[in-house]
Design an enzyme around this catalytic site. Structure first.
Site, mmCIF file in Angstrom:
data_model
loop_
_atom_site.group_PDB
_atom_site.id
_atom_site.type_symbol
_atom_site.label_atom_id
_atom_site.label_comp_id
_atom_site.label_asym_id
_atom_site.label_seq_id
_atom_site.Cartn_x
_atom_site.Cartn_y
_atom_site.Cartn_z
ATOM 1 N N ASP A 1 4.175 -27.565 20.803
ATOM 2 C CA ASP A 1 5.502 -28.168 20.983
ATOM 3 C C ASP A 1 6.194 -27.649 22.239
ATOM 4 O O ASP A 1 7.260 -28.140 22.603
ATOM 5 C CB ASP A 1 6.410 -27.854 19.784
ATOM 6 C CG ASP A 1 5.947 -28.582 18.532
ATOM 7 O OD1 ASP A 1 5.384 -29.679 18.682
ATOM 8 O OD2 ASP A 1 6.148 -28.065 17.423
ATOM 9 N N ASP B 1 11.008 -31.975 13.486
ATOM 10 C CA ASP B 1 9.748 -31.877 12.746
ATOM 11 C C ASP B 1 10.028 -32.171 11.285
ATOM 12 O O ASP B 1 11.168 -32.078 10.866
ATOM 13 C CB ASP B 1 9.243 -30.427 12.815
ATOM 14 C CG ASP B 1 8.414 -30.213 14.042
ATOM 15 O OD1 ASP B 1 8.225 -31.191 14.760
ATOM 16 O OD2 ASP B 1 7.971 -29.077 14.282
ATOM 17 N N ASP C 1 7.747 -25.953 16.137
ATOM 18 C CA ASP C 1 7.314 -24.632 15.685
ATOM 19 C C ASP C 1 5.951 -24.272 16.255
ATOM 20 O O ASP C 1 5.619 -23.121 16.362
ATOM 21 C CB ASP C 1 7.272 -24.565 14.151
ATOM 22 C CG ASP C 1 6.450 -25.705 13.563
ATOM 23 O OD1 ASP C 1 5.826 -26.442 14.350
ATOM 24 O OD2 ASP C 1 6.425 -25.858 12.332
#
Length: 1155
Positions: A798, A473, A794
């Site tokens: 996901d 990310d 997070d």
């Protein structure tokens, strides 16, 4: 079986009935009432609440709590609630006691054989044949003339028993400490879980275990609900109840339609407040766990039976599980819309697959089975040769007759031969392997905690060492996640820094302050700094905090606005999610009509704007042409500075034209743009270096983000993910999908294979894109080896990508519970550098195991050959049973401790990943093993056949039964051990390095063990006497032994000089199962064989995995109901294929190795 199941379940509810006796203790609801209330769903539940309590606030009154202020934070009251309604804690299963572990360690096949042999030998040594006939038995008992010696016959048997006891205790202790460590780890994971509740009107974060019935809890996107409750007020709340019902569709919850929230379910969208009505064992998940706990007792019993009837075991277990399921149904008739819920859940639990073997274990088990088989063959041949030789020598050559009274003497010989055979087997079977893996992993996991990696699944640690790709990310991992507004576009002006409040028209300023304060989660706020001179604290969503900070920078305050319009006055909220990429809030205006505020990704929201505020705060029309202008002149320059652009807009509805609020596209359209802001999220200073390390180590880093492509590209360049002049791709989600899908819209692997190797940045991506990318890279067969992918995440969305990846990293700080639940490792500091540490530890585990193997196999080869040839030529093994057990202890337990705890060095990051199919024993290691074996064998055979001449001592060959230990054989034993000790130092390096002492003092455990072993060896040789078959040596003899030992180090240098590339004849060993060589039947057979091997190798290993599995399946309340287990039917194929992980074409099955 059925009766047993019944009886063991009946006793569970009873304690609760007793607890209900003190009727509600001054509260207006009993435990039973609340339990039965929580079993209802939807309209039924609503009806029950209205009939019994009037409404939810009536329920709150009965529970003596306030819907807005929460409970008074009063310790006595909280304690009383815990007494009456229970604690929010599900008691874990009892750990095994030390004695149970000892009993388990005793089940080892080789140990049992040794025990039997030792007992027979003991029994025979106490039997003295009648004196006068003993002449007739020939010279069989010669040498026992000395009375004292004859009586010492029992010593060998006793010594073997003693050493067996030692081995067992060491093993049991290891298992015990592991289990303890693991429970500690688990409880740490639990303590870290906190939940937001309102007490005394203050929003507090309390540990999940501290929740009580009557608490008012704040529920938000991404939470895993820790207790059952009834919704008081909700905004656009959607819950994933699949962990309880198996239904994958998200369930809409609202106070007026379906207010029931259940523990263990996940919040997928929206926010709200609930009153807690059931905790711990009384919550829905707790009830299921209680039932499973009762089932667990039976599992134990079945396990024991299963050992005798292995074939029947699997089926009996599934049968019993089904029965448990049925019993559960009888006991707990769930009055729900979906009657089969409970059964579903039970079935799902029943079909949780056996834990898949990790790559390393697959390779190790296979290797151990091969070595074990070889050892078995060798030991059988040894025994046969010894027996034949003895029989021919005694009865054919010397022509003696077998006399009845001589039988015990002969039997004693046979027992001795048998013991020698078993000893060969003991040395050949590397029981130290599982121990080494376990120690290495446990040690790494413990140390990784210090490096901010909280490992949830052990094998993730080792898989990380093989990682070839990391999909990360952007926000919070590569950047600091401390966001601030640095540029803005307000009233036709582009401000490069924060404008002065006086420069803005009051109307614009007022609209902006309201739009930001109201249209953001009320849980996001900015608090004063904790220390003088520190930055203000950002609480809640970081993007919203940046906007609220912007309000403060404009010398305004958001708090008074929120007090004027509290959260329950908001008319309608469309919460942010990954599809909308925007958030909107509707309020009722005092003069009638409604106002909608909206904020979101600028290019998405601007498409919905038809007006914009000019410098005087008046509306000016905003046409597509203006929009393109704005994108070019304002948004792109901001994005190229690495800023995230957010558009803030509003719309008014007159009282007459109230729209259909459910039709979101209609409502959020025709907007007026107030402002565009550019939010900066600086790159973490340590990230570029960490990414360089990854690239050097042969790991590709890719950035997957929801941000604008220009922002993403700018940040990627700052981090070093993309280098100028490289050939790479930066794609947006749409373009990515266009390239990988065919005309029908299906994803094609060939198309994906054209994209992913060059892809470095995927922007504006949805969670599905992330999952597609990860799956595509993992399933790809283009490279020379299969990619091993690590993913960070997070958000709730996901989850699928984290589960699909070989290793999923969840963020400890910013991560939602759902993400943590799906992950393998939690990064406690959300930092990318911690991932690099994980790679280092993972590679270190692999290397530690290889070091241990190199050492262990050298000892194995030498000891087996010495015992075998010695026995065949001299009818007696030069190394005695007890000595062999000591050598075994050195090379198994101690060496695994010493070599498995080597700390990692940065040099580990200078080589490419090993990959899935690289063998455990490389050519270099094979060269070392064989080279050292040649040296050791030469020395030992020289000593065996001409040693007595060299040292001028009596020969120990052909000694009769029970003769005293000879110096000759003691020297052989001592030299053997010395060579092992020095070879242990050689084994520290496996890539052919020259300096084997490099960093040796960085590992105190290693030094302690080598010196300790040396000291014990001196004691054994000088004072071991009869039990160890040793006689004390002189200083000169000791020095010779040492000299030969040190020769190992010199010889190591000689071996290192030989280039491995020249030795084409060397084979590698310890491959994982190949891709194509395994048919289904072979898989099944392989499993049998491996299960058998595992039983041979049980020491410690199985226990560890059982412990692991138990913790995963029975994780206490906080990590309850593991997210997205595959539906009941789909998991079973895995259980038949423990080798899944290495055969890529079977991959789809191994989605959730530990779900």
């Amino acid at each position: 079986m059925g009766d047993m199941a019944n009886s063991s379940i009946e006793f569970h509810p009873k304690p609760q009935q007793q607890r209900e006796a003190p009727h509600a203790g001054g509260f207006g609801c009993t435990l039973a009432e609340l339990r039965s209330l929580m079993e209802l769903r939807g309209a039924e539940a609503l009806q029950k609440v209205q009939e019994a309590y009037g409404d939810v606030s009536g329920l709150c009154r009965r529970l003596k709590t306030s819907p807005t202020e929460g409970l008074a934070d009063n310790a006595n009251d909280l304690e009383k609630r815990r007494q009456i309604y229970g604690q929010n804690f599900i008691p874990p299963k009892q750990p095994k006691t030390f004695l149970q572990l000892v009993w388990e360690a005793l089940q080892d096949v080789t140990l049992i054989i040794l025990e039997v042999a030792a007992i027979v030998s003991l029994g025979l040594s106490f039997y003295a044949p009648p004196g006068e006939e003993s002449e007739a038995c020939g010279n069989v008992s010669a040498g026992a003339e000395d009375e004292g010696e004859a009586e010492a016959g029992w010593i060998e048997g006793a010594a073997i028993l003693l050493s067996v006891i030692c081995v067992v205790l060491v093993t049991a202790f290891n298992d015990w400490s592991k289990e303890k460590q693991f429970r500690g780890l688990q409880s740490r994971i639990e303590q870290e879980q906190k939940f937001s509740v309102i007490r005394n009107g203050q929003l507090l974060q309390v540990p999940v275990a501290a929740l009580v019935v009557g608490d008012i809890a704040q529920v938000k996107y991404g939470d895993l609900l820790p207790a059952d409750g009834v919704l008081i007020q909700g905004n656009d709340l959607k819950i994933d109840e699949s962990s309880l019902t198996g239904e994958s569709d998200h369930v809409r919850k609202s106070a007026d339609k379906d207010p029931m929230l259940l523990s263990g379910t996940h919040v997928m969208e929206g926010s709200g407040r609930m009153v807690v009505t059931a905790v711990g064992v009384n919550s829905q998940t707790g009830i299921i766990f209680t039932l499973l706990g009762a089932g667990g007792e039976e599992e134990e019993k079945k396990d024991k039976k299963g050992k005798q009837q292995d074939g029947a075991m699997e089926s009996s277990q599934t049968k019993a599980k089904k029965q448990d399921g049925a019993v559960a149904m009888e006991m707990q008739p769930l009055k729900s819309a979906e009657g089969g819920e409970m059964e579903e859940r039970e079935k799902k639990k029943a079909s949780v697959p056996k834990k898949e073997k990790s790559v390393l274990q697959g390779k190790l088990t296979k290797l151990a089975v091969q070595i074990g088989k070889a050892g078995l063959v060798m030991s059988a041949i040894t025994v046969i040769i010894l027996v034949l030789y003895f029989v021919i020598e005694t009865f054919v050559v010397k022509g003696q007759v077998w006399l009845a009274e001589c039988t015990p003497v002969y039997v004693q010989y046979f027992v001795k031969f048998f013991i020698i055979g078993v000893t060969v087997l003991v040395v050949a079977v590397p029981e130290g392997l599982p121990l080494a893996v376990t120690i290495s992993l446990a040690y790494s996991v413990k140390k990784m905690m210090k490096d901010n990696n909280l490992v949830r699944h052990l094998d993730a640690c080792e898989t990380m060492g093989n990682a070839t790709a990391i999909c990360s990310d952007k926000t919070g991992t590569l950047t600091t996640n401390r966001m601030t507004v640095v540029q803005s576009y307000l009233g036709d002006t582009h401000y490069k820094e924060i404008p002065a409040p006086s420069a803005l028209t009051p109307k614009i300023l007022d609209l902006l302050v309201h739009a930001i304060s109201i249209n953001s989660a009320y849980t996001s706020k900015i608090l004063p700094p904790e220390k003088e001179g520190a930055l203000p604290r950002q609480v809640g969503n970081k993007t919203e905090c940046a906007l609220l900070g912007f309000v403060l920078d404009l010398k305004r305050d958001f708090q008074p606005v929120r007090e004027r319009i509290p959260e329950d006055k908001l008319y309608k909220v469309y919460t942010f999610n990954s599809v909308r990429k925007s958030m909107s809030t509707v309020i009722r205006m005092p003069e009638g009509g409604f106002r909608l505020f909206s904020k979101g990704a600028s290019e998405i929201l601007l498409k919905k704007c038809t007006n914009i505020l000019n410098s005087n705060g008046e509306l000016r029309s905003f046409r597509p042409r203006d929009r393109d202008d704005m994108v070019k002149k304002i948004i792109e320059p901001m994005a190229c500075d690495g800023l995230r652009t957010i558009c803030i807009a509003y719309r008014d509805f007159s009282a007459a034209q109230e729209p259909d609020w459910e039709n979101e596209n209609e409502v959020v359209g025709d907007l007026t743009c107030i402002a565009i802001v550019g939010i900066e999220d600086p790159v973490r200073p340590e990230v570029p270096e960490a990414i360089r390390k990854c690239q050097r180590a042969g790991i590709t880093v890719r950035m997957v983000t929801g941000d604008n492509i220009n922002t993403a590209r700018a940040i990627a360049a700052k981090c070093g993910i993309i280098q100028p002049g490289e050939d790479f791709l930066c794609l947006e989600g749409k373009e990515f999908n266009r390239r990988i899908r065919n005309e029908k819209g299906e994803i094609e692997q060939e198309r994906l294979d054209k994209v992913w190797p060059k892809l470095r940045v995927l922007a504006r991506s949805s969670p599905t894109d992330k999952h597609t990318l990860v799956k595509g890279i993992i399933d790809s067969t283009t490279g020379e080896q299969r990619q091993v992918v690590a993913v960070t995440g997070d958000g709730t969305n996901d989850g699928p990508a984290l589960k699909k990846a070989d290793v999923g990293f969840a963020m400890g700080i910013a991560g939602t519970d759902v993400a943590k639940e799906a992950s393998d490792i939690i990064l406690t500091d959300d930092n990318f550098t911690s991932i690099v540490k994980a790679v280092m530890w993972g590679r270190n585990v692999y290397d530690s195991i290889s070091k241990f193997l190199q050492f262990q196999l050298t000892v194995n080869v030498v000891a087996v050959i010495v015992a075998f040839t010695g026995a065949c030529i001299t009818q007696d093994s030069p190394l005695k049973a007890v000595q062999m057990l000591w050598v075994n202890l050195i090379m198994d337990t101690f060496a695994s401790l010493a070599l498995a705890t080597e700390p990692p060095t940065d040099s580990l990051l200078l080589r490419k990943p090993y990959g899935r199919d690289k063998p455990l024993i490389s050519r270099t290691m094979m060269k070392n093993i064989l080279g050292h074996a040649v040296y050791q064998l030469t020395i030992i055979f020289t000593l065996l056949f001409v040693g007595e001449l060299f040292f001028d001592i009596d020969s120990g060959r052909n000694a009769p039964l029970h003769s005293p230990p000879s110096e000759h054989y003691t020297i052989i034993f001592n030299t053997f051990v010395m060579m092992q000790l020095f070879n242990e130092i050689n084994a520290r390096k496996i890539h052919g390095e020259r300096n084997v002492f490099h960093g040796i003092f960085g590992n105190p455990i290693f030094c302690t063990i080598v010196l300790g072993t040396f000291a014990i060896q001196i004691v054994i040789v000088q004072f071991g006497g009869k039990p160890f078959s040793c006689s004390p040596l002189s200083t000169e003899q000791w020095l010779w032994c040492l000299f030969v030992g040190v020769g190992e180090l010199v010889w190591g240098q000689v071996i290192a000089t030989i280039p491995t590339s020249q030795l084409k004849c060397l084979k590698e060993a310890g491959h994982g199962p190949g891709k194509d060589e395994m048919t289904d039947e072979e898989l099944a057979e392989g499993e049998e064989e491996i299960d058998h091997a595992e039983r041979e190798l049980r020491r410690g290993q199985i226990l560890w995995f059982r412990g692991l599995n138990r913790i995963q399946t029975q994780a206490p309340a906080s990590t309850v109901a593991t997210s997205s287990q595959p539906p009941a039917g789909s998991a079973s194929p895995c259980s038949a294929r423990p080798l899944q992980r290495h055969s890529p074409h079977l991959r789809p099955c191994s989605l959730s190795p530990l779900s």
